[in-house]
Design a protein around this motif. Structure first.
Motif, PDB file in Angstrom:
ATOM      1  N   PRO A   7       0.830  -1.220   0.000  1.00  0.00           N
ATOM      2  CA  PRO A   7       0.000   0.000   0.000  1.00  0.00           C
ATOM      3  C   PRO A   7       0.854   1.255   0.000  1.00  0.00           C
ATOM      4  CG  PRO A   7      -0.846  -1.599   1.568  1.00  0.00           C
ATOM      5  CD  PRO A   7       0.478  -2.127   1.091  1.00  0.00           C
ATOM      6  N   ARG A   8       0.482   2.192  -0.824  1.00  0.00           N
ATOM      7  CA  ARG A   8       1.187   3.467  -0.906  1.00  0.00           C
ATOM      8  C   ARG A   8       0.176   4.570  -0.650  1.00  0.00           C
ATOM      9  NH1 ARG A   8       6.207   3.090  -3.522  1.00  0.00           N
ATOM     10  NH2 ARG A   8       6.640   1.047  -4.410  1.00  0.00           N
ATOM     11  N   ARG A   9       0.493   5.413   0.296  1.00  0.00           N
ATOM     12  CA  ARG A   9      -0.415   6.491   0.674  1.00  0.00           C
ATOM     13  C   ARG A   9      -0.030   7.755  -0.093  1.00  0.00           C
ATOM     14  NH1 ARG A   9      -3.476   6.120   4.979  1.00  0.00           N
ATOM     15  NH2 ARG A   9      -3.069   8.254   5.700  1.00  0.00           N
ATOM     16  N   VAL A  10      -0.991   8.308  -0.801  1.00  0.00           N
ATOM     17  CA  VAL A  10      -0.753   9.453  -1.675  1.00  0.00           C
ATOM     18  C   VAL A  10      -1.570  10.650  -1.196  1.00  0.00           C
ATOM     19  CG1 VAL A  10      -0.859  10.327  -4.039  1.00  0.00           C
ATOM     20  CG2 VAL A  10      -0.376   7.895  -3.631  1.00  0.00           C
ATOM     21  N   GLY A  11      -0.892  11.760  -0.973  1.00  0.00           N
ATOM     22  CA  GLY A  11      -1.574  12.998  -0.630  1.00  0.00           C
ATOM     23  C   GLY A  11      -1.626  13.912  -1.837  1.00  0.00           C
ATOM     24  N   VAL A  12      -2.701  14.663  -1.976  1.00  0.00           N
ATOM     25  CA  VAL A  12      -2.885  15.562  -3.109  1.00  0.00           C
ATOM     26  C   VAL A  12      -2.987  16.996  -2.603  1.00  0.00           C
ATOM     27  CG1 VAL A  12      -4.363  16.191  -5.058  1.00  0.00           C
ATOM     28  CG2 VAL A  12      -4.043  13.776  -4.467  1.00  0.00           C
ATOM     29  N   VAL A  13      -2.136  17.856  -3.138  1.00  0.00           N
ATOM     30  CA  VAL A  13      -2.128  19.275  -2.770  1.00  0.00           C
ATOM     31  C   VAL A  13      -2.652  20.078  -3.955  1.00  0.00           C
ATOM     32  CG1 VAL A  13      -0.676  21.236  -2.131  1.00  0.00           C
ATOM     33  CG2 VAL A  13      -0.223  18.972  -1.152  1.00  0.00           C
ATOM     34  N   GLY A  14      -3.859  20.582  -3.814  1.00  0.00           N
ATOM     35  CA  GLY A  14      -4.513  21.320  -4.888  1.00  0.00           C
ATOM     36  C   GLY A  14      -5.756  20.590  -5.349  1.00  0.00           C
ATOM     37  N   TYR A  15      -6.862  21.315  -5.501  1.00  0.00           N
ATOM     38  CA  TYR A  15      -8.110  20.673  -5.889  1.00  0.00           C
ATOM     39  C   TYR A  15      -8.772  21.427  -7.035  1.00  0.00           C
ATOM     40  CZ  TYR A  15     -12.247  17.743  -5.287  1.00  0.00           C
ATOM     41  OH  TYR A  15     -13.268  16.838  -5.491  1.00  0.00           O
ATOM     42  N   GLY A  16      -7.934  21.797  -8.022  1.00  0.00           N
ATOM     43  CA  GLY A  16      -8.462  22.336  -9.267  1.00  0.00           C
ATOM     44  C   GLY A  16      -8.792  21.186 -10.197  1.00  0.00           C
ATOM     45  N   ARG A  17      -8.716  21.444 -11.487  1.00  0.00           N
ATOM     46  CA  ARG A  17      -9.091  20.399 -12.446  1.00  0.00           C
ATOM     47  C   ARG A  17      -8.223  19.150 -12.314  1.00  0.00           C
ATOM     48  NH1 ARG A  17      -8.763  20.296 -19.020  1.00  0.00           N
ATOM     49  NH2 ARG A  17     -10.164  18.525 -19.325  1.00  0.00           N
ATOM     50  N   ASP A  70       3.293   8.533   1.598  1.00  0.00           N
ATOM     51  CA  ASP A  70       4.511   8.067   0.944  1.00  0.00           C
ATOM     52  C   ASP A  70       4.880   8.982  -0.218  1.00  0.00           C
ATOM     53  OD1 ASP A  70       4.742   5.609   2.486  1.00  0.00           O
ATOM     54  OD2 ASP A  70       2.999   4.920   1.354  1.00  0.00           O
ATOM     55  N   LEU A  71       3.855   9.588  -0.812  1.00  0.00           N
ATOM     56  CA  LEU A  71       4.031  10.474  -1.961  1.00  0.00           C
ATOM     57  C   LEU A  71       3.041  11.615  -1.838  1.00  0.00           C
ATOM     58  CD1 LEU A  71       5.227  10.995  -4.890  1.00  0.00           C
ATOM     59  CD2 LEU A  71       3.221   9.751  -5.741  1.00  0.00           C
ATOM     60  N   VAL A  72       3.523  12.833  -2.053  1.00  0.00           N
ATOM     61  CA  VAL A  72       2.648  14.011  -2.084  1.00  0.00           C
ATOM     62  C   VAL A  72       2.686  14.585  -3.488  1.00  0.00           C
ATOM     63  CG1 VAL A  72       2.259  16.350  -1.214  1.00  0.00           C
ATOM     64  CG2 VAL A  72       2.929  14.520   0.364  1.00  0.00           C
ATOM     65  N   VAL A  73       1.515  14.766  -4.079  1.00  0.00           N
ATOM     66  CA  VAL A  73       1.398  15.265  -5.443  1.00  0.00           C
ATOM     67  C   VAL A  73       0.943  16.717  -5.393  1.00  0.00           C
ATOM     68  CG1 VAL A  73       0.327  14.931  -7.691  1.00  0.00           C
ATOM     69  CG2 VAL A  73       0.748  12.953  -6.212  1.00  0.00           C
ATOM     70  N   GLU A  74       1.778  17.616  -5.916  1.00  0.00           N
ATOM     71  CA  GLU A  74       1.423  19.050  -5.958  1.00  0.00           C
ATOM     72  C   GLU A  74       0.804  19.384  -7.301  1.00  0.00           C
ATOM     73  OE1 GLU A  74       1.670  22.691  -7.723  1.00  0.00           O
ATOM     74  OE2 GLU A  74       3.501  21.486  -7.990  1.00  0.00           O
ATOM     75  N   VAL A  75      -0.447  19.850  -7.276  1.00  0.00           N
ATOM     76  CA  VAL A  75      -1.132  20.289  -8.490  1.00  0.00           C
ATOM     77  C   VAL A  75      -1.861  21.594  -8.168  1.00  0.00           C
ATOM     78  CG1 VAL A  75      -1.374  18.131  -9.751  1.00  0.00           C
ATOM     79  CG2 VAL A  75      -2.966  18.620  -7.900  1.00  0.00           C
ATOM     80  N   ALA A  76      -1.167  22.500  -7.532  1.00  0.00           N
ATOM     81  CA  ALA A  76      -1.778  23.731  -7.064  1.00  0.00           C
ATOM     82  C   ALA A  76      -1.204  24.959  -7.763  1.00  0.00           C
ATOM     83  CB  ALA A  76      -1.614  23.848  -5.543  1.00  0.00           C
ATOM     84  N   HIS A  77       0.012  25.328  -7.388  1.00  0.00           N
ATOM     85  CA  HIS A  77       0.643  26.547  -7.886  1.00  0.00           C
ATOM     86  C   HIS A  77       2.119  26.477  -7.515  1.00  0.00           C
ATOM     87  CE1 HIS A  77       1.698  30.853  -8.136  1.00  0.00           C
ATOM     88  NE2 HIS A  77       0.667  30.961  -8.968  1.00  0.00           N
ATOM     89  N   PRO A  78       3.011  27.062  -8.341  1.00  0.00           N
ATOM     90  CA  PRO A  78       4.440  27.040  -8.003  1.00  0.00           C
ATOM     91  C   PRO A  78       4.755  27.569  -6.612  1.00  0.00           C
ATOM     92  CG  PRO A  78       4.117  27.846 -10.232  1.00  0.00           C
ATOM     93  CD  PRO A  78       2.750  27.732  -9.626  1.00  0.00           C
ATOM     94  N   GLN A  79       3.933  28.474  -6.099  1.00  0.00           N
ATOM     95  CA  GLN A  79       4.215  29.045  -4.782  1.00  0.00           C
ATOM     96  C   GLN A  79       4.225  27.976  -3.699  1.00  0.00           C
ATOM     97  OE1 GLN A  79       5.002  32.379  -4.700  1.00  0.00           O
ATOM     98  NE2 GLN A  79       5.807  31.858  -2.666  1.00  0.00           N
ATOM     99  N   ILE A  80       3.431  26.927  -3.875  1.00  0.00           N
ATOM    100  CA  ILE A  80       3.432  25.827  -2.905  1.00  0.00           C
ATOM    101  C   ILE A  80       4.802  25.172  -2.848  1.00  0.00           C
ATOM    102  CG2 ILE A  80       2.467  23.555  -2.381  1.00  0.00           C
ATOM    103  CD1 ILE A  80       0.556  25.842  -1.818  1.00  0.00           C
TER     104      ILE A  80
END
Length: 284
Positions: A7-17, A70-80
């Motif tokens: 199991p790999r736990r994935v966090g998502v940063v940003g909730y746009g498209r 285990d993995l954080v995915v940034e899909v928000a903005h470069p400032q993050i």
């Protein structure tokens, strides 16, 4: 696509498209692939209401370690990435969806340092960049002499800042910028990610020598066009090796992200989950 069954736990940063698409994939397809959604964070928490289960909503990004990703995915903005990239790497590997952030030398240095300090990888999504692996191979072999990436779309598809936001248009097709990618990223942080990925794919040229061209084109209301042109050394005949690709990506009018890029990003997430967490920056 088979991924490690651990199991790999994935966090998502940003909730746009992009974020919405990734969250949907992780909730519906993740369990059968051994992936679990650890959390979702968005600058405006209200956007998640009614869409993201309350236990999965993260209110404070600084508290992400409590969710054990285990993995954080940034899909928000470069400032993050500027503000929180190094902090994220303390707890997990990071998939950067806004590689234009790495045009800032201090940010790139911070990410590399944190990656090696904590033993986590920095993955960079290739997004709309076609042929990234070929570019990297040619560059590693010492055969890449020049690389130019042109991105054209309707003016409504741009999110420009500073002088580019005030730039005057001279007709139905206007070149808004042509020059080193490093100079473009601060003023077009959401429209230069493909160019930034190209700069990372070709480290011998990098942000200072990969040329980025941004074009506003009224004839492209529903499409993003990315052209990649590269050249190699002179051959025995006196002619140079050259490649030119043209990628036409359907997009809703005014959308920053094209339809095919959304699909490609999910593949990048799956790709990250197949790769070892080696320190350093890696295209995925």
């Amino acid at each position: 696509m088979a991924v490690d069954r651990v199991p790999r736990r994935v966090g998502v940063v940003g909730y746009g498209r992009l974020g919405q698409s990734l969250v949907s994939h992780l909730l519906t397809q993740g369990p059968e692939l051994g992936l679990e959604l650890a959390f979702v964070w968005n600058r405006d928490p209200g956007r998640m209401a009614g869409n993201v289960p309350l236990p999965l909503q993260l209110q404070d990004l600084n508290a992400l370690g409590e969710r054990r990703p285990d993995l954080v995915v940034e899909v928000a903005h470069p400032q993050i990435i500027h503000d929180s990239g190094a902090h994220i790497l303390r707890h997990a590997s990071l998939l950067v969806g806004s590689p234009s952030a790495l045009a800032d030398p201090a940010t790139e240095h911070q990410l590399r340092e944190a990656s090696h300090r904590w033993g986590h990888a920095v993955f960079v999504a290739r997004g709309a960049l076609w042929g990234s692996e070929d570019i990297t191979r040619l560059d590693a072999a010492g055969g890449l002499q020049s690389l130019r990436v042109t991105m054209a779309t309707h003016p409504d598809g741009f999110r420009l800042e500073g002088p580019l936001a005030a730039a005057s248009r001279t007709g139905p097709r206007t070149v808004l910028y042509e020059g080193p990618v490093r100079g473009l990223c601060p003023w077009a942080p959401r429209n230069s990610n493909t160019m930034a990925a190209a700069a990372l794919a070709a480290p011998s040229l990098g942000f200072d020598h990969v040329v980025g061209v941004l074009v506003a084109d009224d004839s492209l209301p529903d499409m993003h066009v990315v052209e990649v042109e590269l050249s190699g050394p002179l051959g025995p005949s006196g002619r140079s090796f050259a490649v030119r690709t043209r990628r036409e990506n359907p997009a809703e009018r005014g959308a920053v992200t094209g339809s095919a890029t959304v699909t490609a990003f999910w593949r990048s997430v799956l790709g990250c989950c197949q790769l070892p967490s080696k320190p350093g920056i890696h295209l995925c």
